[in-house]
Design a protein around this motif. Structure first.
Motif, short mmCIF file in Angstrom:
data_model
loop_
_atom_site.label_atom_id
_atom_site.label_comp_id
_atom_site.label_asym_id
_atom_site.label_seq_id
_atom_site.Cartn_x
_atom_site.Cartn_y
_atom_site.Cartn_z
N PHE A 253 0.83 -1.20 0.00
CA PHE A 253 0.00 0.00 0.00
C PHE A 253 0.87 1.26 0.00
O PHE A 253 0.51 2.26 -0.61
CB PHE A 253 -0.95 -0.04 1.19
N LEU A 254 2.00 1.18 0.65
CA LEU A 254 2.93 2.30 0.58
C LEU A 254 3.54 2.38 -0.82
O LEU A 254 3.72 3.47 -1.36
CB LEU A 254 4.03 2.15 1.64
N GLN A 255 3.83 1.23 -1.41
CA GLN A 255 4.33 1.22 -2.79
C GLN A 255 3.33 1.91 -3.71
O GLN A 255 3.69 2.72 -4.57
CB GLN A 255 4.55 -0.22 -3.26
N GLN A 256 2.07 1.60 -3.49
CA GLN A 256 1.01 2.21 -4.30
C GLN A 256 0.99 3.72 -4.14
O GLN A 256 0.89 4.47 -5.11
CB GLN A 256 -0.33 1.62 -3.86
N GLU A 257 1.13 4.17 -2.90
CA GLU A 257 1.12 5.61 -2.62
C GLU A 257 2.35 6.28 -3.23
O GLU A 257 2.27 7.38 -3.78
CB GLU A 257 1.08 5.83 -1.10
N ILE A 258 3.49 5.61 -3.13
CA ILE A 258 4.74 6.17 -3.67
C ILE A 258 4.59 6.38 -5.18
O ILE A 258 4.90 7.45 -5.72
CB ILE A 258 5.94 5.25 -3.35
N LEU A 259 4.09 5.36 -5.87
CA LEU A 259 3.97 5.46 -7.33
C LEU A 259 2.90 6.47 -7.73
O LEU A 259 3.03 7.15 -8.75
CB LEU A 259 3.70 4.08 -7.94
N MET A 262 4.58 9.78 -7.35
CA MET A 262 5.57 9.94 -8.41
C MET A 262 4.88 10.27 -9.74
O MET A 262 5.36 11.08 -10.52
CB MET A 262 6.39 8.65 -8.55
N SER A 263 3.74 9.63 -9.95
CA SER A 263 2.99 9.88 -11.18
C SER A 263 2.52 11.33 -11.24
O SER A 263 2.59 11.98 -12.28
CB SER A 263 1.80 8.93 -11.25
N MET A 264 2.04 11.86 -10.09
CA MET A 264 1.60 13.26 -10.06
C MET A 264 2.76 14.20 -10.36
O MET A 264 2.59 15.24 -10.99
CB MET A 264 1.03 13.60 -8.68
N CYS A 265 3.96 13.82 -9.87
CA CYS A 265 5.15 14.65 -10.10
C CYS A 265 5.74 14.42 -11.49
O CYS A 265 6.76 14.99 -11.83
CB CYS A 265 6.21 14.34 -9.05
N GLN A 266 5.10 13.53 -12.28
CA GLN A 266 5.58 13.17 -13.62
C GLN A 266 6.99 12.56 -13.57
O GLN A 266 7.81 12.78 -14.44
CB GLN A 266 5.58 14.40 -14.55
N PHE A 267 7.24 11.78 -12.49
CA PHE A 267 8.47 11.00 -12.45
C PHE A 267 8.21 9.68 -13.17
O PHE A 267 7.09 9.13 -13.07
CB PHE A 267 8.89 10.68 -11.02
N MET A 288 0.65 0.35 -9.35
CA MET A 288 0.13 1.39 -10.25
C MET A 288 -1.39 1.40 -10.35
O MET A 288 -1.96 2.23 -11.05
CB MET A 288 0.71 1.19 -11.65
N ARG A 289 -2.05 0.50 -9.64
CA ARG A 289 -3.51 0.38 -9.72
C ARG A 289 -4.24 1.68 -9.36
O ARG A 289 -5.32 1.94 -9.86
CB ARG A 289 -4.00 -0.70 -8.76
N ASP A 290 -3.65 2.43 -8.45
CA ASP A 290 -4.35 3.60 -7.90
C ASP A 290 -4.23 4.82 -8.79
O ASP A 290 -4.83 5.86 -8.51
CB ASP A 290 -3.78 3.92 -6.52
N ILE A 291 -3.44 4.75 -9.84
CA ILE A 291 -3.20 5.93 -10.68
C ILE A 291 -4.29 6.04 -11.74
O ILE A 291 -4.60 5.07 -12.43
CB ILE A 291 -1.82 5.84 -11.36
N VAL A 292 -4.87 7.21 -11.81
CA VAL A 292 -5.91 7.48 -12.81
C VAL A 292 -5.42 8.66 -13.65
O VAL A 292 -4.93 9.65 -13.12
CB VAL A 292 -7.25 7.82 -12.13
N ARG A 293 -5.53 8.53 -14.95
CA ARG A 293 -5.08 9.61 -15.83
C ARG A 293 -6.24 10.10 -16.69
O ARG A 293 -7.14 9.34 -17.06
CB ARG A 293 -3.94 9.13 -16.75
N LYS A 294 -6.16 11.37 -17.01
CA LYS A 294 -7.20 12.02 -17.80
C LYS A 294 -6.53 12.64 -19.02
O LYS A 294 -5.46 13.25 -18.90
CB LYS A 294 -7.86 13.09 -16.95
N TRP A 295 -7.12 12.49 -20.19
CA TRP A 295 -6.51 13.06 -21.40
C TRP A 295 -7.59 13.31 -22.45
O TRP A 295 -8.72 12.83 -22.32
CB TRP A 295 -5.42 12.13 -21.93
N ARG A 296 -7.19 14.04 -23.48
CA ARG A 296 -8.10 14.29 -24.61
C ARG A 296 -7.39 13.89 -25.88
O ARG A 296 -6.52 14.60 -26.38
CB ARG A 296 -8.51 15.76 -24.67
N PRO A 297 -7.75 12.73 -26.42
CA PRO A 297 -7.14 12.32 -27.69
C PRO A 297 -7.62 13.25 -28.81
O PRO A 297 -8.68 13.88 -28.70
CB PRO A 297 -7.66 10.89 -27.88
N HIS A 298 -6.86 13.30 -29.86
CA HIS A 298 -7.21 14.21 -30.96
C HIS A 298 -8.53 13.83 -31.61
O HIS A 298 -9.20 14.67 -32.23
CB HIS A 298 -6.08 14.26 -31.99
#
Length: 1711
Positions: A253-259, A262-267, A288-298
């Motif tokens: 769970f700490l690994q999840q939080e760390i990643l 890191m993802s928010m910091c764009q590491f 990496m399960r906890d990471i959610v990304r938002k984007w707009r494809p062309h």
């Protein structure tokens, strides 16, 4: 394992497998069963076989029959039990061959048979590929060495947890720079949790060198100033080494939080962790399960749509970058350039030119990192039109062939960075033949032989299908920017041709087949996943799920919430009576609760409860995470569908508004999370509690009693707990209370906490601010905006708790104010106001978050916040407030915004004044009055969160640093506050939640707030003040008593005009001194640190005023007493002077008779002596001309004073006085009301509720009260045994006049006729008593009678002198009997009253009489026990008389049953006898003093204590020739007998007589203590309980039905049963004599009764006591009041005596 065909291995390696399994066959069988590879039947079958080899052979055949997948699972199982086995079983040089389909299973099969198999490679290559095994020991050694350097060894087995990292320690308040290698992991974690871009920096802080000193020292020592020195190289570690070490020492769970951070910091994130403490490298899927990304494809640019998804589920092309051989070219730096916009560079990957990037890696080789590019929908800015993943293998490909093999399978293209190619490398690359993956070569021409390298590449071209575009050459002529563009173009071309797309879950499948471990494959994780999947697999439609699985929510809960609030607000009452309406609502509430209770648990909920209740801690944690991921995914899918539908519907011409509205509602309620499941459990629990309370269910039938304990465990484990249900805007109070109570118990009572809350407009980054500040996990993605309020507990480190003053920080995150989905609702402003009031009331520190872009919304929010703070100030809560202005990035923001801050403060002051007017407060206030706010220190300017344009924006360094500064300041603030006030613990917090929520539900906050903590603190202060008040009174009583005694002992010379003024001056000094003691005690109490004093700070002024009021009261009392004592003494001196002159004549005659008798020739017998004495006595009395006191007709004097008092009242009054006749004929019968006593106009007949004749009743009560007061005054004067003084009549008239001039009495509009008759009655009753008093005094002080009393004493003296007896003992005895005894009895009576008042608190009654609230509770509880109707009527109708009788009865009962009164009498007598003995002892040794001188000295020595009769002393002095020493000794001899005699005399009296003989009546003093101001509620006549005698507001803990005070409906004559504490929150109106018959809304009752604060009952049950009493005595009350019985609500009949008592306890906070 790095090969393909698992089935083949079981065929070819059977011998080896049998040998391996023989090591521990039973354990292997157990594991196979546990992993469900074999069934229980198969397990039992194999287990029973005795021959081990046979057993193993059959097992292997059985596994083979099950197919390829089972074979793979079997071999993975062996690898777990015997690490490294799979490498031993692997055919030498076996490598993957890749097909073009992307189907990994097929690729692996092709790889074993295809021509590119490494079986055809030279044998030494096998050794190269399997070189990892040879390096395993070396890597492990390096790993252990690194852990040692970082002080992480203990976390290798016991993993570091998230809560360990979030724990608040002293370093939270410091700017911390790592000084040693052991500091680096914590530095990394803390910086990362704070989203600080420098988190990966591993440089150590060192002392700066002093250049001048260094050079001087060098020159002095003869050394060079400049030199190369190894020691100058600072000790450090490579950031990736630290990252790998931290991850390997962290739990999942700490690994999840760390990643996530890191993802928010764009590491770049670690995709494959190198094999350091595991046989094979690990794929970080779970992390990496906890990471959610938002984007707009062309593809969605035109529609302005976007995509949002969990990172592990996004399918996209993966481009991998690896290095073959050594290379001077930085691959990572190139990747950073490729992924960065030319105007916004970011270091995604650590490279050698970064700080510490040049430090040699110790363990990070073999690490595969991954980063992503997500487009933002801006074609001219986006680097790629669709998402792209980029991986980076650290280290040489040759050394990490397994990782490379994995990358070749999962990647669309692999870029291989080379400087040269050797034969060996060529052979390795040739083995990739047939792969569908594109291979690109980046050739760096700086080193090596380019021609040779090109030769090998040309040979590889046909093998790997290379084209010219797949070779990218970077030589010395190539511009770096151009080369980056070339690489970008290559990636674009890869992504534009349909590339292989794979998400991380698919990569995990590949990894497992390659023998790579997947972090998600942990047994607990998979088991929890299965639990969660069973619940969520059926959920497709969120709305349907909420309807079918979460049935207690939705409309049912919304309706329940509305009913609960309507019970308090009474908006839809209409014409229905308040209590009937409340009864109806209560029944509806119970019906809704029954509906909830009748719902069965759905399968999903049963599984959910099992999951959180039965699973072990770690598995439960996994389960909740899986639930969150699944539910978020489902909610996102639903949300996107609804948005698409909404867009389509909006585009249609003439679209259906209802359909749009329905879609809009669905969108706003589409979120689905674990909180909804927990909310459902809360409702099941609440419903069950309601049923138990109503008696519909017994305690033993409860199913959900264990749920609060489970929820408390979750809070302890760091999960947020819902405080306010955001959908129904409701608090499940019983649930929250019981969960927090359980939590308090689990913490062993150590639960002091500081509450921090954030408020602000929706989507302004409130949750992100808290997440950054405390590393918390509040939901922040779209569609998951916080609704309601959630609270989360953060532990304070043990070594920091004392400094911070608490064990925990409780952080509350709230939904945004001005939320768009609520904006359309008419009560949205009210909703925001409620929310702000509630959370500000709960918090110690409130962070008001404001985005600077929207000034209008900011003003709205400030208005809401100001209202909330104003309310808090009114109830004694003054939280600290920090304003956070987000998106302000200028370095000069603080200075530049100085004017803005000043303007903001001006606005806040204006808003505060406006809010005060709205809240109906009269006082002048500004913003800093209502809260702890400093415009300079409490404003924070924080840059925007993102640096750049999302989704590829990085976290702004300024944001992180500013938030850390704010955090540091908050902890400093907490430290300071902890010195002034103790933080709340959980029970106190629960009470605040309860009282705040109750107040919020009632809307009219200030007048509806009641809190048990405030009540408790107020009661404690009232009890203390009561003690100080009595001490003040006692001191003045003692002073007055002393002065009265001194005055009684004075001669006429000393009682001249100046005596009274001297006493008044002395009284002033004493009063001022004692008042100051009270004020000092009050000040000391408020500075004492007693808990919750800040809550009652505003009442301090009330008690100060009460002390001043008490001083004024005691000043009048002491002056009056001194004046009266002097007046009485002057009267006594007149009689004493007459008496003395007569006694002198008598004594002369006695002396002459004695002389004559002694000169007679024969000795006279007793009879003859008596005859001689009697003749002399008779003759002398006949000669004396007695001037007795003049007798007056007191009633005539009183009539004269009455006429004088009424002389200005007009002729009608004078005529009535003449007609009334003598006062002696009045006051005999009871005073009766007459119609002509009232001047009020006849009221409208349509009065809703009235008493029989309200003004008449009030007037009758007034008359009775005045008559009783006059009786008490008259009795006091009569018992003083003094002569009548005209001042007594004046005082009686003054008592009446003063009362009639009071404002509330004037409203009765009584006539002059009433005043005349009342005065005549009162004076008439007093006249005959004063007349008798006067006559008794004359008789008592008649000179002849007094002389006759002295005759026996004179005769005894005469006889003794004649017979020449030793009269010493006789005289001493007479002195004791006639002088000392009466004085001692008076002394005891004077002191006993004070001693009794002092004694009562020590006899267990201190609480009972400690405060008005406690007293009310005690009396009502006793009444309930006795259930006597007459007592209740007396209590309600004649409260003061009842209370006095009650106190006297309690006193008499108490002292009748114990010997305590005798002990007090003995103690008082003993004290004064000791004083007398001391005086006698001192006089014994005085020589040459006469008895006369001794007696004078004796009286003077005791003049402040005893009043010795001067007349009796004259008799003792007559012809007394005794020696002083002997006389004193004789008195001392008689003292013990005298003591016993006096005690026997007191012992022979009954308690009533004793108490009535006391000048200071203890019952009166106790009555003053518990009566207070004496005011009663204007509606139900309940007495005020406010402390002190002079307070701004009157209040009572519980009000009662008005019919108890004889209110009735004028039409039906039925007793009214409405309760004013409900009425004042209803839409009803009242009218009475105060409103002059006009209807007036109950809500605005303060227009007529501004001094009263009528608060709502703390709960429905709080008024059960009086409902029960009314129900019980309804008919008797009706008969007593000459009315009809009330039609009481049905549910009143259900209230039991036990419930009534519980309601009473709740109302008075006695639980």
């Amino acid at each position: 394992m790095a090969t393909g065909d698992k089935h083949r291995i079981l065929c070819t390696k059977r011998k080896e497998l049998i040998q391996i399994i023989q090591r521990d066959p039973d354990n292997i069988l157990d594991e196979l069963l546990a992993l469900s590879i074999i069934t229980e039947e198969e397990y039992n079958s194999f287990y029973q076989k005795e021959d081990i080899v046979t057993k193993i052979r059959e097992l292997l055949i059985h596994i083979q029959k099950k197919g390829e997948s089972t074979c793979q699972q079997f071999l993975e199982c062996l690898e777990i039990l015997f690490p490294g086995i799979n490498q031993d079983l692997q055919p030498s040089g076996h490598v993957i061959s890749q097909g073009s389909t992307g189907d990994t299973s097929e690729e692996l099969e092709e790889g074993t048979e295809g021509s590119s198999s490494m079986e055809n490679e030279p044998k030494n290559l096998g050794g190269t590929v399997s070189s990892e095994k040879g390096n395993a020991e070396e890597k492990n050694k390096a790993f252990q060495g690194l852990l040692s350097k970082l002080n992480l060894q203990k976390y290798q087995s016991t993993k570091l947890r998230l809560r360990d990292v979030l724990e608040i320690g002293s370093e939270s308040t410091e700017k911390w720079t790592p000084q040693m290698l052991g500091d680096l992991p914590w530095h990394f974690l803390r910086k990362l949790m704070a989203l600080n871009g420098t988190a990966r920096n591993t440089s150590l802080g060192h002392r700066a060198y002093d250049d001048e000193g260094s050079s001087e020292e060098a020159q002095t020592a003869g050394r060079d100033v400049f030199s190369f020195n190894d020691t100058d190289i600072r000790e450090s570690l490579h950031p990736l080494d630290v990252l790998c070490a931290v991850l390997l020492c962290s739990d999942s769970f700490l690994q999840q939080e760390i990643l996530s951070k890191m993802s928010m910091c764009q590491f770049a994130l670690p995709l494959l962790l190198p094999a350091l403490d595991t046989p094979k490298c690990t794929l970080m899927l779970w992390a990496m399960r906890d990471i959610v990304r938002k984007w707009r494809p062309h593809s969605l640019v035109e529609s302005r749509g976007f995509r949002e998804e969990s990172l592990v589920l996004i399918e996209m092309p993966t481009i991998s970058f690896v290095r073959l051989g050594s290379c001077s070219f930085s691959k990572s730096k190139l990747l950073n350039d490729v992924l960065s916009h030319s105007q916004q560079h970011h270091d995604f990957f650590i490279h050698r030119d970064m700080e510490s990037g040049n430090v040699p890696r110790e363990i990070a080789d073999g690490l595969v990192e991954i980063s992503w590019y997500f487009p933002g929908g801006r074609e001219n800015l986006d680097l790629f039109p669709e998402p792209v993943a980029v991986t980076n293998l650290r280290g040489d490909t040759e050394s990490h062939w397994l990782q490379f093999s994995f990358l070749t399978v999962v990647s669309s293209a692999v870029f291989i960075v080379i400087e040269s190619i050797s034969e060996r490398q060529y052979a390795l690359l040739s083995s990739l033949q047939g792969s569908a993956t594109k291979y690109y070569f980046i050739l760096n021409c700086k080193n090596g032989n380019p021609k040779e390298t090109l030769g090998f590449l040309n040979k590889l071209a046909p093998v790997l299908n290379l084209s010219k575009s797949q070779l990218l050459v970077k030589d010395s002529t190539t511009n770096n920017a151009e080369f980056v563009q070339i690489v970008k173009s290559a990636i674009k071309s890869i992504t534009s041709s349909p590339p292989k797309r794979m998400n991380l879950e698919a990569m995990a499948v590949t990894a497992r087949k390659l023998g790579i471990q997947v972090d998600e494959d942990r047994k607990e994780c998979q088991s929890a996943s299965k639990w969660a999947r069973e619940i969520t697999v059926e959920i497709k439609d969120v709305a349907k799920c909420k309807r079918e699985m979460l049935r207690l929510q939705g409309d049912l809960l919304e309706e329940l919430s509305k009913v609960e609030k309507e019970l308090c607000r009474m908006r839809r009452q209409g014409e229905m009576a308040t209590e009937d309406y409340k009864c109806q609502l209560r029944e509806k509430q119970l019906d809704l609760r029954r509906q909830q209770n009748q719902c069965d648990l759905t399968d999903g909920l049963i599984k959910f409860i099992s999951g959180i209740g039965r699973l072990p801690s770690m598995e439960k944690h996994y389960f909740l995470k899986w639930m969150k991921f699944s539910l978020d995914h489902i909610a996102r899918e639903n949300l996107f569908k609804l948005w698409d539908q909404y867009k389509e519907e909006s585009k249609m011409e003439g679209g259906d508004p209802q359909a749009l509205a329905m879609l809009d509602k669905l969108i706003s309620t589409t979120s689905l999370g674990v909180e909804h499941f927990m909310r459902e459990l809360a409702q099941f629990y609440e419903a069950e509690c309601s049923m138990v309370k109503e008696g519909d269910k017994t305690e033993c039938q409860r199913q959900f009693i264990h749920l609060p304990g489970i929820a408390a465990d979750l809070m302890l484990e760091g999960f947020p707990m819902e405080l306010i249900d955001g959908d129904s805007s409701n608090i499940p109070l019983q649930w929250v209370t019981d969960v927090l109570t359980e939590l308090h118990a689990k913490l062993g009572g150590r639960s002091r906490m500081v509450v921090i809350t954030v408020l602000g407009v929706q989507s302004t980054g409130k949750s992100t601010l808290l997440n950054t500040m405390f590393g918390m996990k509040f939901a922040v993605s779209s569609g998951r905006c916080t609704r309601g309020a959630f609270m989360m507990l953060i532990k304070v480190a043990e070594n920091f708790q004392q400094e911070l003053g608490c064990e925990f920080i409780l952080v509350i995150d709230t939904e945004g104010l001005k939320a768009q989905e609520l904006a359309k609702l008419e009560d949205s402003y009210q909703h925001d106001n409620e929310l702000a009031t509630l959370v500000i009331g709960l918090s110690d520190i409130t962070i008001v978050n404001m985005a600077m872009e929207n000034v209008t919304e900011m003003k709205d929010v400030l208005q809401i916040v100001v209202h909330a703070f104003l309310r808090m100030e009114e109830i004694g809560q003054k939280p600290n407030c920090q304003f956070v202005h987000q998106n302000v990035s200028d370095v000069s923001a603080h200075d530049q915004n100085m004017r803005d801050r000043k303007h903001l403060l001006e606005q806040l002051d204006e808003m505060t004044k406006a809010a005060a007017r709205m809240e109906k407060q009269c006082k002048k206030v500004n913003f800093s009055c209502i809260m702890d706010y400093d415009a300079e220190k409490h404003n924070w300017y924080i840059p925007g969160l993102w640096h750049g344009v999302p989704p590829m924006a990085t976290v702004n360094m300024g944001y992180s640093e500013s938030v850390c500064e704010l955090k540091k300041y908050l902890f400093d603030c907490i430290k300071k506050r902890s010195h002034n006030r103790a933080p709340k613990d959980i029970p106190q917090f629960v009470k605040w939640v309860e009282s705040l929520w109750n107040a919020v539900k009632h809307e009219n906050f200030i007048f509806s707030f009641r809190n048990s903590l405030v009540a408790e603190a107020y009661n404690q202060l009232s009890m203390k003040y009561s003690e100080w008040e009595w001490h003040f009174r006692k001191e003045m009583h003692l002073w007055v008593s002393e002065k009265e005694t001194v005055i009684q002992n004075q001669t006429s010379e000393k009682l001249q005009a100046g005596a009274l003024s001297m006493l008044k001056n002395e009284a002033q000094e004493k009063l001022q001194h004692e008042k100051q003691k009270v004020l000092d005690n009050l000040q000391d109490y408020f500075e004492s640190g007693v808990s919750n004093l800040h809550l009652i700070e505003k009442y301090k002024e009330d008690f100060i005023r009460s002390a001043n009021c008490l001083r004024n009261e005691l000043e009048i009392y002491s002056e009056n007493k001194c004046e009266e004592a002097i007046r009485i003494r002057k009267g006594q001196l007149k009689t004493e002077n007459i008496q003395t002159s007569y006694m002198q004549i008598i004594e002369g005659k006695v002396d002459r008779v004695l002389y004559e008798c002694r000169n007679k020739k024969h000795k006279l017998e007793n009879e003859e002596l008596k005859l001689e004495f009697d003749n002399m006595w008779t003759e002398t009395l006949s000669e004396l001309k007695f001037s007795s006191l003049q007798k007056h007709e007191i009633y005539r004097e009183m009539e004269s004073q009455l006429r004088k008092d009424l002389e200005n009242q007009g002729s009608a009054v004078r005529q009535k006085l003449q007609e009334s006749g003598s006062l002696l004929f009045h006051g005999i019968e009871n005073f009766r009301m007459k119609k002509e006593y009232l001047a009020w106009i006849k009221t409208v007949k349509k009065l809703l509720f009235t008493r029989e004749c309200e003004p008449a009743v009030h007037t009758e009560e007034l008359a009775k009260s005045l008559i009783d007061e006059a009786k008490r005054y008259t009795e006091e004067k009569v018992n003083s045994k003094v002569d009548y003084d005209e001042i007594y009549c004046r005082e009686l008239l003054n008592i009446i006049n003063k009362r009639l001039q009071q404002e509330d009495i004037k409203k009765l509009r009584t006539t002059a006729c009433f005043e005349v008759d009342l005065k005549i009655h009162i004076l008439g009753e007093a006249a005959w008593r004063f007349q008798k008093m006067h006559e008794d005094f004359i008789k008592q002080n008649d000179p002849q009678c007094r002389l006759e009393k002295l005759k026996p004493q004179y005769f005894s003296t005469f006889t003794d002198l004649y017979l020449e007896k030793d009269e010493n003992q006789t005289r001493a005895r007479d002195f004791c009997d006639q002088c000392l005894k009466p004085a001692l009895v008076v002394y005891i009576n004077k002191k006993l009253g004070i001693e009794i008042v002092d004694d009562i608190p020590n006899q267990g009654a201190s609480i009972e009489y400690g405060s008005r609230t406690f007293f009310q509770f005690t009396v009502q509880k006793k009444l309930l026990e006795e259930m006597n109707f007459d007592n209740y009527v007396k209590y309600i109708k004649n409260y003061e008389e009842f209370v006095k009788t009650w106190i006297q009865r309690r006193l008499m009962d108490h002292y009748r049953e114990s010997k305590r009164l005798e002990e007090l009498e003995k103690k008082i007598l003993s004290t004064i006898v000791n004083k007398v003995t001391e005086v006698l002892e001192g006089s014994k040794n005085e020589k040459n003093t006469t008895v006369l001188a001794f007696l004078n000295n004796f009286c003077e020595a005791l003049q402040q204590d005893l009043v010795i009769s001067k007349g009796n002393l004259l008799g003792i002095q007559f012809k007394n020739t005794a020696k002083t020493g002997q006389f004193c000794a004789n008195i001392q001899t008689f003292l013990p007998d005298l003591e016993q005699e006096i005690l026997s005399q007191f012992g022979g009296l009954d308690i009533h007589t004793k108490l009535s003989n006391l000048p200071l009546k203890p019952q009166d003093e106790i009555f003053k203590r518990v009566l207070g101001c004496g005011k009663q509620c204007p509606f139900c006549k309940v007495p005020c309980e406010a402390g002190g005698g002079d307070h701004k507001k009157h209040f009572a803990s519980v009000h009662r039905p008005q019919g108890l005070c004889s209110y009735r409906n004028i039409d039906t004559q039925k007793l009214a049963y409405d309760i004013c504490s409900s009425e004042v929150f209803s839409e009803n109106s009242f009218r009475n004599s105060d409103t002059k018959g006009k209807l007036h809304p109950y809500k605005d009752y303060q227009v007529y009764y501004p001094d009263w604060r009528i608060q709502p009952d703390p709960s429905i049950e709080a008024s059960d006591y009086w409902k029960f009493v009314f129900q019980k005595f309804n008919h008797q009350l009706a008969k007593s009041y000459n009315a009809n019985p009330a039609d009481l609500p049905r549910n009143w009949a259900k209230i039991t005596e036990t419930q009534a008592l519980e309601g009473l306890k709740e109302a008075f906070n006695m639980k």
